[in-house]
Design a protein around this motif. Structure first.
Motif, mmCIF file in Angstrom:
data_model
loop_
_atom_site.group_PDB
_atom_site.id
_atom_site.type_symbol
_atom_site.label_atom_id
_atom_site.label_comp_id
_atom_site.label_asym_id
_atom_site.label_seq_id
_atom_site.Cartn_x
_atom_site.Cartn_y
_atom_site.Cartn_z
ATOM 1 N N ARG A 129 -3.471 5.451 -10.658
ATOM 2 C CA ARG A 129 -3.096 4.160 -10.064
ATOM 3 C C ARG A 129 -4.101 3.073 -10.420
ATOM 4 O O ARG A 129 -3.734 1.975 -10.826
ATOM 5 C CB ARG A 129 -3.000 4.301 -8.547
ATOM 6 N N ARG A 140 3.413 3.030 -8.562
ATOM 7 C CA ARG A 140 3.570 4.027 -7.503
ATOM 8 C C ARG A 140 3.361 5.388 -8.146
ATOM 9 O O ARG A 140 4.026 5.713 -9.128
ATOM 10 C CB ARG A 140 4.966 3.952 -6.888
ATOM 11 N N ALA A 154 8.964 8.754 -6.067
ATOM 12 C CA ALA A 154 8.280 7.534 -6.496
ATOM 13 C C ALA A 154 9.210 6.328 -6.433
ATOM 14 O O ALA A 154 8.813 5.245 -5.987
ATOM 15 C CB ALA A 154 7.729 7.713 -7.909
ATOM 16 N N ARG A 157 9.754 4.852 -2.873
ATOM 17 C CA ARG A 157 8.652 4.177 -2.198
ATOM 18 C C ARG A 157 8.742 2.676 -2.462
ATOM 19 O O ARG A 157 9.115 2.236 -3.546
ATOM 20 C CB ARG A 157 7.295 4.700 -2.678
ATOM 21 N N GLU A 160 3.756 -1.018 -3.375
ATOM 22 C CA GLU A 160 3.129 -0.918 -4.685
ATOM 23 C C GLU A 160 1.616 -0.785 -4.518
ATOM 24 O O GLU A 160 1.017 -1.384 -3.628
ATOM 25 C CB GLU A 160 3.456 -2.150 -5.533
ATOM 26 N N ASN A 161 0.994 -0.017 -5.401
ATOM 27 C CA ASN A 161 -0.453 0.204 -5.394
ATOM 28 C C ASN A 161 -0.950 0.839 -4.106
ATOM 29 O O ASN A 161 -2.128 0.724 -3.748
ATOM 30 C CB ASN A 161 -1.209 -1.112 -5.646
#
Length: 507
Positions: A129, A140, A154, A157, A160-161
């Motif tokens: 990441r 993600r 992924a 989700r 982000e980050n």
């Protein structure tokens, strides 16, 4: 480690579009297939999803859901270049990388044999990441056991980050993947709606349906997702081989500031690199040149030709223009690195048709301007939504002119017959006080008088722009003012400021 990681860069083309338009950061944004009102949306932002704007919709349909929607196109070569850059970055965290061939921005990494490199699966995920964040991409990351399980989790989700999600068992991964919403997995909106009528909204719901009946009632996408998630369509990881870096360097042995000699040395560096590119049927799209100077220092230049270069001469010409505009000083050593791309079929033909309008010649001219004045020197105006004339366009970098170049621009019957001149409306960067020679009365209802420009022959207007939806109320009355000398000025009376301002001119 025996694990598999999925790094999902949400809507990679969308992130590339966001880099181009940072002013859209607080708006719903979409990437469209083409610049057309009926174009389909390919990728949409999270803000757009919250407004029920989904991939697959027509732009006009999405615009009816939110008038704030901003959209643009992203060229395939931009996406391919970003995928190559990300793949090379991910090689810092695994030697076996597979970019998705169907969804740009999805990557799988094999964690086998990395136990001695990373302390745990969680630290491996954080390194992935952070590595992608270091080159400007939000990602993600999910660390698990199967390709589709990590992918589905992924994609489902939204943050982000965020910290990577690490599964400790296959059962845990399977449970999380089954909760993924189908609209996150690339299923067309029409099929999502049809399945929703049956109470099927998640991947787990889809897996409860019999594969045969699903294939009979729905076409490819739904059945394909069912096969991938159930393991019927399992495939092993197909890592792409690393791209060989094409670099060469030379130590001159003494400090030299003679440009012709430096270019001659650079040609000796470039020729072997271009030969290796030609063996891969590629041309050079970028030259990264590092100069080591005396007194100690470095200078880095990036040169991009108009089209993939197969010989050193186009690159040397651009380097000459760049260094002539800003002398590097005394050079002790230099290092060159080439970035390649597959050649177009037209570039490999023995005979080529030369169109009347040579766009490639124009692109070569633009490359020379960028080389001499910098990569940000060539821009174009893009029309955008704005009620005020100065806000109805913005400047964006222009990499190359596109088009077939086979025909001249279309002209209307009147223009073709030479009956009407071509009118160009020039706009000033900011509205300014009219020329001192043009005497304009204080009120819009008063006559406009000309001095140095000659008597005012006539004025056309008013064209009113008013409203209160900006930072402050606006009321402008626009006029075209013609003076006897022949000038046509574009002015307006600002009711709020009680003054005349010049917006531009017509030529």
């Amino acid at each position: 480690m025996g694990r598999l990681a999925c790094a999902d860069i949400p809507a990679l083309p969308l992130q590339l579009l966001g880099r181009r338009h940072p002013e859209w950061v607080n708006s719903p944004v979409a990437v469209v297939a083409e610049e057309s009102p009926q174009a389909r949306l390919l990728w949409v932002s999270e803000r757009a999803r919250r407004l029920r704007i989904l991939p697959g919709m027509r732009y006009t349909t999405a615009l009816s859901l939110s008038g704030e929607l901003r959209a643009g196109t992203v060229r395939p070569d931009e996406i391919a270049g970003a995928v190559r850059q990300i793949t090379e970055r991910l090689r810092h965290f695994s030697p076996r990388i597979e970019p998705s061939s169907e969804e740009p921005g999805v990557f799988w990494l094999d964690g086998a044999g990395l136990d001695g490199v990373f302390r745990s699966a969680a630290s491996w995920g954080r390194a992935i990441r952070d590595g992608l964040g270091g080159i400007g991409f939000a990602a993600r990351v999910v660390v698990g056991f199967t390709r589709y399980g990590t992918y589905a989790t992924a994609r489902s989700r939204t943050a982000e980050n965020a910290d990577p999600l690490v599964f400790e068992s296959s059962a845990e991964e399977r449970h999380a993947a089954r909760a993924a919403s189908l609209d996150r997995l690339g299923l067309p909106p029409e099929q999502c709606d049809d399945l929703a009528k049956l109470g099927v909204a998640t991947l787990g719901d889809l897996l409860t349906l019999p594969a045969g009946g699903l294939r009979e009632r729905f076409d490819g996408p739904a059945a394909q997702i069912h096969d991938l998630a159930s393991g019927v369509a399992w495939t092993p990881l197909h890592p792409v081989p690393p791209v060989e870096r094409l670099t060469a360097q030379i130590d001159l042995g003494f400090a030299d500031d003679d440009l012709p000699r430096l270019l001659f040395v650079l040609k000796q560096l470039l020729d072997p690199l271009l030969t290796r590119l030609a063996a891969r049927r590629e041309g050079a799209t970028e030259l990264s040149l590092h100069l080591h100077l005396d007194p100690p220092g470095t200078r880095h230049e990036v040169i991009r030709p108009a089209q993939p270069a197969r010989a050193a001469q186009p690159l040397l010409e651009l380097v000459r223009l760049r260094l002539e505009s800003s002398s590097p000083g005394r050079v002790e050593a230099m290092e060159a690195e080439l970035t390649g791309a597959p050649l177009d079929r037209s570039q490999t033909q023995l005979f080529a048709h030369t169109p009347r309008r040579d766009l490639e010649a124009a692109n070569r001219a633009l490359a020379r301007v960028r080389a001499e004045l910098g990569n940000a020197a060539v821009v174009r105006a893009r029309v955008c939504e704005g009620h005020l004339p100065e806000a109805a366009f913005l400047w964006e970098p222009l990499e190359r002119l596109e088009g077939s170049g086979e025909t001249e621009p279309a002209a209307g019957p009147a223009r073709a017959a030479g009956m009407l001149p071509v009118l160009v409306r020039r706009i000033v960067e900011r509205p300014e006080t009219p020329p001192a020679g043009l005497q304009i009365a204080e009120g819009a209802d008063q006559p406009i008088r000309g001095a140095d420009h000659g008597p005012v022959v006539r004025r056309i207007g008013p064209y009113v722009i008013s409203g209160g939806w900006w930072v402050r109320p606006v009321h402008r009355e626009y006029y075209f003012v013609e003076v006897r000398r022949g000038d046509v000025l574009w002015v307006y009376y600002d009711r709020q400021r009680r003054r005349w301002l010049l917006q531009g001119a017509v030529e």
